[in-house]
Design a protein around this motif. Sequence first.
Motif, PDB file in Angstrom:
ATOM      1  N   UNK A  10       0.745  -1.327   0.102  1.00  0.00           N
ATOM      2  CA  UNK A  10      -0.105  -0.075   0.032  1.00  0.00           C
ATOM      3  C   UNK A  10       0.749   1.320   0.053  1.00  0.00           C
ATOM      4  N   UNK A  11       1.882   1.240   0.703  1.00  0.00           N
ATOM      5  CA  UNK A  11       2.712   2.453   0.949  1.00  0.00           C
ATOM      6  C   UNK A  11       3.333   2.561  -0.358  1.00  0.00           C
ATOM      7  N   UNK A  12       4.048   1.600  -1.002  1.00  0.00           N
ATOM      8  CA  UNK A  12       4.389   1.573  -2.304  1.00  0.00           C
ATOM      9  C   UNK A  12       3.757   2.144  -3.344  1.00  0.00           C
ATOM     10  N   UNK A  13       2.292   1.769  -3.226  1.00  0.00           N
ATOM     11  CA  UNK A  13       1.412   1.973  -4.828  1.00  0.00           C
ATOM     12  C   UNK A  13       1.158   3.490  -4.322  1.00  0.00           C
ATOM     13  N   UNK A  14       0.858   4.187  -3.291  1.00  0.00           N
ATOM     14  CA  UNK A  14       0.346   5.271  -2.819  1.00  0.00           C
ATOM     15  C   UNK A  14       1.459   6.309  -2.788  1.00  0.00           C
ATOM     16  N   UNK A  15       2.686   6.212  -2.035  1.00  0.00           N
ATOM     17  CA  UNK A  15       3.553   7.469  -1.764  1.00  0.00           C
ATOM     18  C   UNK A  15       4.437   7.614  -3.132  1.00  0.00           C
ATOM     19  N   UNK A  16       4.725   6.692  -3.960  1.00  0.00           N
ATOM     20  CA  UNK A  16       5.713   7.168  -5.000  1.00  0.00           C
ATOM     21  C   UNK A  16       5.016   8.164  -5.998  1.00  0.00           C
ATOM     22  N   UNK A  17       5.861   9.129  -6.703  1.00  0.00           N
ATOM     23  CA  UNK A  17       5.300  10.020  -7.516  1.00  0.00           C
ATOM     24  C   UNK A  17       5.343   9.550  -9.106  1.00  0.00           C
ATOM     25  N   UNK A  28       2.554  -2.629 -13.078  1.00  0.00           N
ATOM     26  CA  UNK A  28       3.801  -2.668 -13.236  1.00  0.00           C
ATOM     27  C   UNK A  28       4.457  -3.341 -11.759  1.00  0.00           C
ATOM     28  N   UNK A  29       3.937  -2.942 -10.977  1.00  0.00           N
ATOM     29  CA  UNK A  29       4.132  -3.532  -9.462  1.00  0.00           C
ATOM     30  C   UNK A  29       3.812  -4.828  -9.523  1.00  0.00           C
ATOM     31  N   UNK A  30       2.610  -5.390 -10.118  1.00  0.00           N
ATOM     32  CA  UNK A  30       2.351  -6.729 -10.140  1.00  0.00           C
ATOM     33  C   UNK A  30       3.348  -7.354 -10.788  1.00  0.00           C
ATOM     34  N   UNK A  31       3.500  -6.949 -12.070  1.00  0.00           N
ATOM     35  CA  UNK A  31       4.449  -7.560 -12.878  1.00  0.00           C
ATOM     36  C   UNK A  31       5.785  -8.114 -12.015  1.00  0.00           C
ATOM     37  N   UNK A  32       6.254  -6.955 -11.233  1.00  0.00           N
ATOM     38  CA  UNK A  32       7.757  -7.001 -10.652  1.00  0.00           C
ATOM     39  C   UNK A  32       7.481  -8.103  -9.651  1.00  0.00           C
ATOM     40  N   UNK A  33       6.177  -8.274  -8.916  1.00  0.00           N
ATOM     41  CA  UNK A  33       6.031  -9.490  -8.109  1.00  0.00           C
ATOM     42  C   UNK A  33       6.035 -10.724  -8.414  1.00  0.00           C
ATOM     43  N   UNK A  34       5.329 -10.866  -9.636  1.00  0.00           N
ATOM     44  CA  UNK A  34       5.428 -11.824 -10.616  1.00  0.00           C
ATOM     45  C   UNK A  34       6.881 -12.456 -10.825  1.00  0.00           C
ATOM     46  N   UNK A  35       7.816 -11.667 -11.364  1.00  0.00           N
ATOM     47  CA  UNK A  35       9.128 -12.007 -11.553  1.00  0.00           C
ATOM     48  C   UNK A  35       9.990 -12.567 -10.423  1.00  0.00           C
ATOM     49  N   UNK A  36       9.747 -11.963  -9.511  1.00  0.00           N
ATOM     50  CA  UNK A  36      10.190 -12.546  -8.119  1.00  0.00           C
ATOM     51  C   UNK A  36       9.732 -14.027  -7.942  1.00  0.00           C
ATOM     52  N   UNK A  37       8.510 -13.877  -7.862  1.00  0.00           N
ATOM     53  CA  UNK A  37       7.710 -15.330  -7.553  1.00  0.00           C
ATOM     54  C   UNK A  37       8.165 -16.351  -8.510  1.00  0.00           C
ATOM     55  N   UNK A  38       8.207 -16.090  -9.914  1.00  0.00           N
ATOM     56  CA  UNK A  38       8.747 -17.029 -10.925  1.00  0.00           C
ATOM     57  C   UNK A  38      10.176 -17.483 -10.653  1.00  0.00           C
ATOM     58  N   UNK A  39      10.913 -16.496 -10.262  1.00  0.00           N
ATOM     59  CA  UNK A  39      12.394 -17.041 -10.134  1.00  0.00           C
ATOM     60  C   UNK A  39      12.583 -17.984  -8.988  1.00  0.00           C
ATOM     61  N   UNK A  40      11.766 -17.718  -7.906  1.00  0.00           N
ATOM     62  CA  UNK A  40      11.501 -18.722  -6.795  1.00  0.00           C
ATOM     63  C   UNK A  40      11.035 -20.169  -7.403  1.00  0.00           C
TER      64      UNK A  40
END
Length: 90
Positions: A10-17, A28-40
């Motif tokens: 929530x902080x990451x999605x709301x506070x960045x400019x 884009x944030x969801x895709x970043x999380x997917x890349x990390x999950x896929x690597x594991x």
Amino acid sequence: ISGLAGSFTQKNLQSATGGIGGGRNSYFFTMELCVVSLSFMLMSMLRSEDGKKIRADGFFHQWTPTTIIPILTNAAGGIVVGLVTKYAGS
């Protein structure tokens, strides 16, 4: 740990400019999380017994068209949760 991850997201999605809502792009944030999950998942697949079966038979072995329904529903739900978190808070 789940609460910590939720507050971090929530902080990451709301506070960045940038972006329309003043925060990060939720897709884009969801895709970043997917890349990390896929690597594991790939690392796990290389080491586990299930990974050996997947490599031998293929990932989609014994899947049917009805298998896709909960996968698509879960994916759509994740995107909706991300959008709600970004625009309406927790």
